[in-house]
Design a protein around this motif. Structure first.
Motif, mmCIF file in Angstrom:
data_model
loop_
_atom_site.group_PDB
_atom_site.id
_atom_site.type_symbol
_atom_site.label_atom_id
_atom_site.label_comp_id
_atom_site.label_asym_id
_atom_site.label_seq_id
_atom_site.Cartn_x
_atom_site.Cartn_y
_atom_site.Cartn_z
ATOM 1 N N GLU A 1 0.846 -1.198 0.000
ATOM 2 C CA GLU A 1 0.000 0.000 0.000
ATOM 3 C C GLU A 1 0.879 1.245 0.000
ATOM 4 N N ARG A 2 0.457 2.240 -0.769
ATOM 5 C CA ARG A 2 1.298 3.426 -0.958
ATOM 6 C C ARG A 2 0.452 4.673 -1.151
ATOM 7 N N LEU A 3 1.090 5.831 -0.970
ATOM 8 C CA LEU A 3 0.455 7.130 -1.154
ATOM 9 C C LEU A 3 1.316 7.958 -2.099
ATOM 10 N N ARG A 4 0.740 8.439 -3.183
ATOM 11 C CA ARG A 4 1.516 9.219 -4.143
ATOM 12 C C ARG A 4 1.891 10.576 -3.563
ATOM 13 N N VAL A 5 3.167 10.937 -3.719
ATOM 14 C CA VAL A 5 3.643 12.219 -3.191
ATOM 15 C C VAL A 5 4.341 13.066 -4.250
ATOM 16 N N PHE A 6 4.694 12.469 -5.408
ATOM 17 C CA PHE A 6 5.422 13.200 -6.452
ATOM 18 C C PHE A 6 5.158 12.529 -7.787
ATOM 19 N N ASP A 7 4.898 13.342 -8.806
ATOM 20 C CA ASP A 7 4.628 12.797 -10.139
ATOM 21 C C ASP A 7 5.098 13.803 -11.182
ATOM 22 N N GLN A 8 6.126 13.408 -11.920
ATOM 23 C CA GLN A 8 6.661 14.317 -12.932
ATOM 24 C C GLN A 8 7.402 13.527 -14.008
ATOM 25 N N SER A 9 7.156 13.884 -15.256
ATOM 26 C CA SER A 9 7.882 13.315 -16.406
ATOM 27 C C SER A 9 7.898 11.787 -16.407
ATOM 28 N N GLY A 10 6.792 11.185 -16.018
ATOM 29 C CA GLY A 10 6.696 9.732 -16.031
ATOM 30 C C GLY A 10 7.277 9.043 -14.817
ATOM 31 N N VAL A 11 7.698 9.809 -13.820
ATOM 32 C CA VAL A 11 8.242 9.242 -12.579
ATOM 33 C C VAL A 11 7.274 9.531 -11.437
ATOM 34 N N THR A 12 6.798 8.483 -10.801
ATOM 35 C CA THR A 12 5.913 8.626 -9.653
ATOM 36 C C THR A 12 6.610 8.086 -8.411
ATOM 37 N N VAL A 13 6.697 8.932 -7.394
ATOM 38 C CA VAL A 13 7.288 8.529 -6.116
ATOM 39 C C VAL A 13 6.164 8.443 -5.092
ATOM 40 N N CYS A 14 6.167 7.365 -4.333
ATOM 41 C CA CYS A 14 5.120 7.121 -3.341
ATOM 42 C C CYS A 14 5.726 6.911 -1.960
ATOM 43 N N LYS A 15 4.933 7.239 -0.960
ATOM 44 C CA LYS A 15 5.255 6.870 0.410
ATOM 45 C C LYS A 15 4.671 5.476 0.631
ATOM 46 N N PHE A 16 5.520 4.510 0.926
ATOM 47 C CA PHE A 16 5.075 3.141 1.179
ATOM 48 C C PHE A 16 4.807 2.964 2.676
ATOM 49 N N LEU A 17 3.733 2.284 2.993
ATOM 50 C CA LEU A 17 3.331 2.123 4.386
ATOM 51 C C LEU A 17 4.062 0.986 5.090
ATOM 52 N N ARG A 18 4.813 0.203 4.308
ATOM 53 C CA ARG A 18 5.724 -0.788 4.878
ATOM 54 C C ARG A 18 7.029 -0.735 4.104
ATOM 55 N N GLY A 19 8.095 -1.221 4.730
ATOM 56 C CA GLY A 19 9.403 -1.179 4.098
ATOM 57 C C GLY A 19 9.541 -2.153 2.943
#
Length: 256
Positions: A131-149
Motif C-alpha cells: 500500500e502506498r500514497l503518491r507524493v510526487f509525479d513528474q515526467s513519467g516518474v511517480t514517487v510514493c510513500k510506502f506504508l511498509r518497508g
C-alpha cells in the motif's frame, strides 16, 4: 541541494563477474558511476563491533552472519561518504539489473525531487503489503510513500539528510541493514519508492550474504515469543506513524 546524484555501486573487490556485469550495463546506458569497495565479512572490520548481540537476543533476532555484517558496514560507509560530501547519491548493490528507461527517467527528475523526499527505493517492494500514497509525479516518474518497508537495499536514492539519520540510528546493529533502513517510524527516514521499478536483482547471481538456514527453524520457544512481541510493537508504532503521515498529507492537499 538539487545536484545530479553521483552513482555508487557497492561491490567486493573479488566479485569480478558482478563488476563486469554492472560495468557493461552502465556502458550501454552511457552513464558514469563509481565502485565502492565493499567490506568483506570474511575479513572482519572495526565496524562489526557495533553488532549488539544482547539486543538481538532480546528482540528474538537471529545473530547477524559475517555476510550481513559486511553488507551493513558497506552501506554504513557509503552513508558516511554521502554525509561528508553533502551531496546526494544513488546507491546500488553490484547484483542490480537496471531497467534502462525507468532508470534514466528517474535520473532526469532527480534535481526536481522535493527536499522532503530524502531516500527513494528504486526497486519493487518485497513486502506483502505494498500500500502506498503518491507524493510526487513528474515526467513519467511517480514517487510514493510506502506504508511498509521494501525489505531490500538493492538500489536507492539518498540525500545527505537521510544519510545522517541512518548513521545516527545505526549506533548499534541488531538486524540486517535493509530491515533497519525500513524502520522509518524510528529512524526518521520515510520509506519512499518508485511506482515503476528502476532496478531489480540480476537472476544470474546468488546473494553474496550468507544463506543456508531457515529462520523459522531457528526461532523456537522463548526466542519466537520475543520476536512476535517485537513485531507487534513495531507494527503499532508503524501504524501510528502512518496515520500521522496520512493526516499531514491530506492537510497539505487541502491547503493547496
Amino acid at each position: 541541494m538539487n545536484d545530479q546524484p553521483e552513482i555508487i555501486v557497492i561491490s567486493l573487490l573479488r566479485a569480478v563477474e558482478r563488476r563486469e556485469a554492472i560495468k557493461a550495463q552502465f556502458s550501454h546506458l552511457g552513464v558514469d558511476f563509481h565502485f565502492f569497495d565493499a567490506v568483506d565479512g570474511k575479513k572482519g572490520h572495526e565496524l562489526f563491533s557495533r553488532f549488539d548481540a544482547r539486543k538481538a537476543k532480546r528482540i528474538g533476532e537471529i545473530p547477524l552472519t559475517a555476510g550481513h555484517l559486511g553488507c551493513y558496514a558497506s552501506h554504513y560507509l557509503v552513508w558516511q561518504r554521502c554525509s561528508e560530501s553533502n551531496k546526494p547519491l544513488i546507491v546500488l548493490e553490484d547484483d542490480a539489473q537496471i531497467f534502462e528507461e525507468s532508470f534514466l527517467r528517474f535520473l532526469s527528475v532527480c534535481p526536481a525531487l522535493p527536499e522532503t523526499i530524502e531516500c527513494v527505493r528504486l526497486f519493487d517492494s518485497r513486502s506483502r503489503n505494498t500500500e502506498r500514497l503518491r507524493v510526487f509525479d513528474q515526467s513519467g516518474v511517480t514517487v510514493c510513500k510506502f506504508l511498509r518497508g521494501h525489505k531490500s537495499a538493492t538500489g536507492y536514492f539518498l540525500r545527505p539528510s537521510a544519510a545522517r539519520k541512518f548513521l545516527q540510528y545505526a549506533g548499534t546493529w541488531a538486524e540486517p541493514v535493509d530491515i533497519e533502513m525500513d524502520q522509518f517510524w524510528d529512524n526518521g527516514v520515510e520509506c519512499f519508492g518508485v511506482e515503476q521499478a528502476c532496478v531489480t536483482n540480476n537472476p544470474e547471481f546468488e546473494s553474496a550474504i550468507d544463506t543456508g538456514f531457515n529462520t523459522k527453524d531457528l526461532r523456537k520457544g522463548l526466542m519466537r515469543l520475543r520476536w512476535r512481541w517485537y513485531l507487534i510493537k513495531g507494527k503499532l508504532r508503524r501504524e501510528v506513524h502512518n496515520f500521522k503521515f496520512r493526516k499531514s498529507l491530506n492537510s497539505g492537499q487541502k491547503k493547496s
